[in-house]
Design a protein around this motif. Structure first.
Motif, PDB file in Angstrom:
ATOM      1  N   PHE A   1    -111.647  19.136  25.385  1.00 48.32           N
ATOM      2  CA  PHE A   1    -111.617  20.670  25.722  1.00 48.32           C
ATOM      3  C   PHE A   1    -111.291  22.206  26.265  1.00 48.32           C
ATOM      4  CE2 PHE A   1    -114.250  18.211  22.600  1.00 48.32           C
ATOM      5  CZ  PHE A   1    -114.485  18.736  21.551  1.00 48.32           C
ATOM      6  N   THR A   2    -111.254  23.128  25.662  1.00 50.09           N
ATOM      7  CA  THR A   2    -111.072  23.908  27.579  1.00 50.09           C
ATOM      8  C   THR A   2    -112.483  24.252  27.649  1.00 50.09           C
ATOM      9  OG1 THR A   2    -111.111  26.014  25.878  1.00 50.09           O
ATOM     10  CG2 THR A   2    -108.670  24.776  26.227  1.00 50.09           C
ATOM     11  N   GLU A   3    -112.402  24.843  29.048  1.00 52.82           N
ATOM     12  CA  GLU A   3    -114.182  25.485  29.169  1.00 52.82           C
ATOM     13  C   GLU A   3    -114.209  26.520  27.956  1.00 52.82           C
ATOM     14  OE1 GLU A   3    -114.297  26.847  33.320  1.00 52.82           O
ATOM     15  OE2 GLU A   3    -114.990  25.072  33.508  1.00 52.82           O
ATOM     16  N   GLU A   4    -113.262  27.634  27.009  1.00 54.04           N
ATOM     17  CA  GLU A   4    -113.536  28.222  26.484  1.00 54.04           C
ATOM     18  C   GLU A   4    -113.736  27.935  24.945  1.00 54.04           C
ATOM     19  OE1 GLU A   4    -110.900  28.260  28.595  1.00 54.04           O
ATOM     20  OE2 GLU A   4    -111.784  29.980  29.937  1.00 54.04           O
ATOM     21  N   SER A   5    -113.245  27.218  24.488  1.00 50.87           N
ATOM     22  CA  SER A   5    -113.590  25.846  23.214  1.00 50.87           C
ATOM     23  C   SER A   5    -114.742  25.260  23.435  1.00 50.87           C
ATOM     24  CB  SER A   5    -112.528  24.808  23.100  1.00 50.87           C
ATOM     25  OG  SER A   5    -112.819  24.090  23.823  1.00 50.87           O
ATOM     26  N   ILE A   6    -115.683  24.977  24.132  1.00 49.93           N
ATOM     27  CA  ILE A   6    -117.109  24.800  24.928  1.00 49.93           C
ATOM     28  C   ILE A   6    -118.145  26.092  24.298  1.00 49.93           C
ATOM     29  CG2 ILE A   6    -119.409  23.860  25.596  1.00 49.93           C
ATOM     30  CD1 ILE A   6    -117.019  21.548  25.070  1.00 49.93           C
ATOM     31  N   GLU A   7    -118.080  26.559  24.787  1.00 52.42           N
ATOM     32  CA  GLU A   7    -118.790  28.259  24.779  1.00 52.42           C
ATOM     33  C   GLU A   7    -118.749  28.952  23.013  1.00 52.42           C
ATOM     34  OE1 GLU A   7    -116.882  31.533  27.773  1.00 52.42           O
ATOM     35  OE2 GLU A   7    -118.324  29.861  29.460  1.00 52.42           O
ATOM     36  N   THR A   8    -116.998  29.021  22.809  1.00 53.85           N
ATOM     37  CA  THR A   8    -116.835  28.642  20.875  1.00 53.85           C
ATOM     38  C   THR A   8    -117.399  28.077  19.777  1.00 53.85           C
ATOM     39  OG1 THR A   8    -114.524  29.793  21.701  1.00 53.85           O
ATOM     40  CG2 THR A   8    -114.643  29.470  18.975  1.00 53.85           C
TER      41      THR A   8
END
Length: 125
Positions: free
Chosen positions: A107-114
């Motif tokens: 995961f990217t950090e942004e994908s965790i937030e999404t």
């Protein structure tokens, strides 16, 4: 035969809450076994397969790998499309089968937030 037997449809449909629970159950199991990685800065990669191969090598990933992106990123998609054991998906399209079918999930950090916004909307943290 014009109107002959067609056979029974044995397909099962899961409810949305059950599908969500199955996905999070599999993700938590993968996380407990150390098969989930979170990276940052993947968006800045050049659209070159060699660059993505370096990323995979630095992370020491073996087997089938699933990269989960927050949205479709053209440079990352172009960099990864020629690597045979690597699959890209967007958070909105993440499903239980893909998670089970891959050994490592990145995961990217942004994908965790999404992921939190899409699947946990309306829930308290």
């Amino acid at each position: 035969v014009a109107h002959g037997p067609r056979g029974a449809n044995y397909a099962r449909k899961l409810s949305k809450p059950m599908t969500k629970k199955a996905l999070f159950s599999v993700l938590s199991d993968k996380f407990k076994t150390g098969d989930v990685l979170i990276v940052k800065g993947l968006e800045e990669i050049k659209p070159k397969t060699k660059e993505m191969a370096k990323v995979v090598e630095k992370l020491a990933l073996k087997g089938k790998i699933l990269f989960v992106l927050p949205q479709a990123l053209n440079n990352v998609m172009k960099a990864a499309r020629n690597i045979s054991n690597l699959t890209l998906t967007v958070v909105n399209n993440l499903n239980t089968y893909e998670v089970l079918n891959h050994q490592k999930i990145v995961f990217t950090e942004e994908s965790i937030e999404t992921l939190e916004k899409v699947f946990l909307k309306g829930k308290e943290k």
